[in-house]
Design an enzyme around this catalytic site. Structure first.
Site, PDB file in Angstrom:
ATOM      1  CG  LEU A  10      38.565  38.716  49.340  1.00  0.00           C
ATOM      2  CD1 LEU A  10      38.360  37.229  49.578  1.00  0.00           C
ATOM      3  CD2 LEU A  10      38.953  38.953  47.878  1.00  0.00           C
ATOM      4  CG  ASP A  11      40.791  42.673  49.540  1.00  0.00           C
ATOM      5  OD1 ASP A  11      41.532  41.710  49.321  1.00  0.00           O
ATOM      6  OD2 ASP A  11      40.270  43.349  48.632  1.00  0.00           O
ATOM      7  CB  THR A  17      44.486  40.986  50.267  1.00  0.00           C
ATOM      8  OG1 THR A  17      43.162  41.129  50.748  1.00  0.00           O
ATOM      9  CG2 THR A  17      44.666  39.626  49.659  1.00  0.00           C
ATOM     10  CE  LYS A  45      42.842  47.937  56.679  1.00  0.00           C
ATOM     11  NZ  LYS A  45      42.919  47.635  58.102  1.00  0.00           N
ATOM     12  CB  SER A 114      34.812  41.773  47.568  1.00  0.00           C
ATOM     13  OG  SER A 114      36.061  42.356  47.312  1.00  0.00           O
ATOM     14  CB  ALA A 115      35.483  47.241  46.767  1.00  0.00           C
ATOM     15  CG  ASP A 170      38.385  45.004  56.412  1.00  0.00           C
ATOM     16  OD1 ASP A 170      37.562  44.995  55.472  1.00  0.00           O
ATOM     17  OD2 ASP A 170      39.583  45.308  56.262  1.00  0.00           O
TER      18      ASP A 170
HETATM   19  C1  BG6 Z   1      38.852  46.298  48.582  1.00  0.00           C
HETATM   20  C2  BG6 Z   1      40.103  46.709  49.323  1.00  0.00           C
HETATM   21  O1  BG6 Z   1      38.391  45.070  49.053  1.00  0.00           O
HETATM   22  O2  BG6 Z   1      39.132  46.173  47.179  1.00  0.00           O
HETATM   23  C3  BG6 Z   1      40.653  47.996  48.724  1.00  0.00           C
HETATM   24  O3  BG6 Z   1      39.782  46.895  50.693  1.00  0.00           O
HETATM   25  C4  BG6 Z   1      40.903  47.797  47.239  1.00  0.00           C
HETATM   26  O4  BG6 Z   1      41.838  48.361  49.399  1.00  0.00           O
HETATM   27  C5  BG6 Z   1      39.612  47.363  46.571  1.00  0.00           C
HETATM   28  O5  BG6 Z   1      41.370  49.004  46.667  1.00  0.00           O
HETATM   29  C6  BG6 Z   1      39.781  47.122  45.061  1.00  0.00           C
HETATM   30  O6  BG6 Z   1      40.596  46.000  44.880  1.00  0.00           O
HETATM   31  P1  BG6 Z   1      41.214  45.529  43.481  1.00  0.00           P
HETATM   32  O7  BG6 Z   1      41.714  44.140  43.768  1.00  0.00           O
HETATM   33  O8  BG6 Z   1      40.088  45.541  42.484  1.00  0.00           O
HETATM   34  O9  BG6 Z   1      42.285  46.495  43.129  1.00  0.00           O
HETATM   35 MG    MG Z   2      37.729  44.784  53.408  1.00  0.00          MG
END
Ligand code: BG6
Ligand code: MG
Length: 222
Positions: A10-11, A17, A45, A114-115, A170
Site C-alpha cells: 500500500l504505502d 503515504t 519503509k 501491507s504492514a 517499494d
Molecule cells: C508500512 C509503511 O506500509 O506500514 C511503514 O511503509 C509503516 O512506514 C508501516 O511504519 C506501519 O503502518 P501503520 O499505519 O500501521 O503505522
Molecule cells: Mg511500502
C-alpha cells in the site's frame, strides 16, 4: 495455464503515504528533542510501527519506559490519522487505477499485502477498496517483512499458489519478503535501492498492458 494472483503493497505503491508517516515521526522526534531526516525515513519503509519507534528512539539515543513507548506509539498514530483523514483519490499514485482496472477486467485475483494497520481506511478514502479480493495488513500478521508471512497469507486467501503470485513493492524488506515467498517481485521506485527485485519500475506509468499480459501468461518461478 496456472491461476495467477497479484499482490500490492500500500504505502509507497498505491498511495504516497510515506510523507505523512514522515511528518508524524518528525513531530514526535522534535518533541523528544532531536531532528529526524527524510534520509532516515527511508529506513522506515515497509517496517512495522513498533519497529519504527524502536529505530527512532535509537536515532535519538532515548531510553523509554514501556509506558512512554506505548504513549508515543499512540501519539504518532493519532497524528498520522489526522493527515490521512484528508486523503482522497487525488493521492493515488500515477496509473495505479489503470493497472487495477486491467487486472479486474481479466478477472485476476488481487490482494493487498501491507504492514500498515491503517490499510483498510486508506483504501476506503481513496475509493480503491472494491478492487481487492483480500486485504492482508498489519492486523493479520505476526511476522513483519522481510518475513514472507503477509504475502503467503494473501496467496492463500486468493487460492493461488505462491509461485504464481506477482508482488508490487517499494521497500527493500518487501522485495525480500516476496522473494522469500517464491513470488515474482516488482520494485516500484529506485532500482538501485530495490536491486533484489525481479523487475524494476520508477512507477506504474512504465508498466504497460503488454507487460501485465506477459506476467499473467508467464510460467512463474517455483
Ligand atoms: C508500512 C509503511 O506500509 O506500514 C511503514 O511503509 C509503516 O512506514 C508501516 O511504519 C506501519 O503502518 P501503520 O499505519 O500501521 O503505522
Ligand atoms: Mg511500502
Amino acid at each position: 495455464m496456472k491461476k495467477v494472483g497479484f499482490i500490492f503493497d500500500l504505502d509507497g505503491v498505491i498511495v504516497d503515504t510515506a510523507k505523512y508517516h514522515f511528518l508524524a515521526w518528525h513531530k514526535l522526534a522534535k518533541e523528544l528533542g532531536f531532528e529526524f531526516t527524510k534520509e532516515q525515513n527511508e529506513l522506515f519503509k515497509g517496517v512495522s510501527r513498533k519497529r519504527c519507534l524502536e529505530i527512532l528512539l535509537d536515532i535519538g539515543s532515548i531510553k523509554a519506559t514501556q509506558e512512554q513507548f506505548d504513549t508515543w506509539m499512540v501519539e504518532k498514530n493519532v497524528d498520522y490519522l489526522a493527515y490521512i483523514e484528508k486523503m482522497d483519490a487525488s493521492e493515488i499514485l500515477p496509473d495505479v487505477p489503470r493497472v487495477l482496472k486491467y487486472l479486474k477486467k481479466k478477472n485476476i485475483p488481487i490482494a493487498l499485502g501491507s504492514a500498515s494497520k491503517n490499510a483498510k481506511p486508506i483504501l476506503e478514502k481513496v475509493d480503491l477498496l472494491p478492487y481487492f479480493d483480500s486485504i492482508v495488513d498489519g492486523n493479520n500478521v505476526t511476522k513483519a517483512k522481510p518475513d514472507p508471512e503477509v504475502f503467503l497469507i494473501a496467496a492463500k486467501n486468493l487460492s493461488v499458489d505462491p509461485s504464481s503470485c506477482v508482488v508490487f513493492e517499494d521497500a527493500v524488506a518487501g522485495i525480500q519478503a516476496a522473494n522469500a515467498a517464491g513470488m515474482v517481485s516488482i520494485g516500484i521506485g529506485d532500482a538501485e535501492i530495490l536491486n533484489e527485485a525481479d523487475y524494476n519500475f520508477t512507477d506504474f506509468t512504465g508498466i504497460s498492458d503488454d507487460f501485465l499480459e506477459s506476467l499473467i501468461n508467464k510460467e512463474h518461478k517455483g
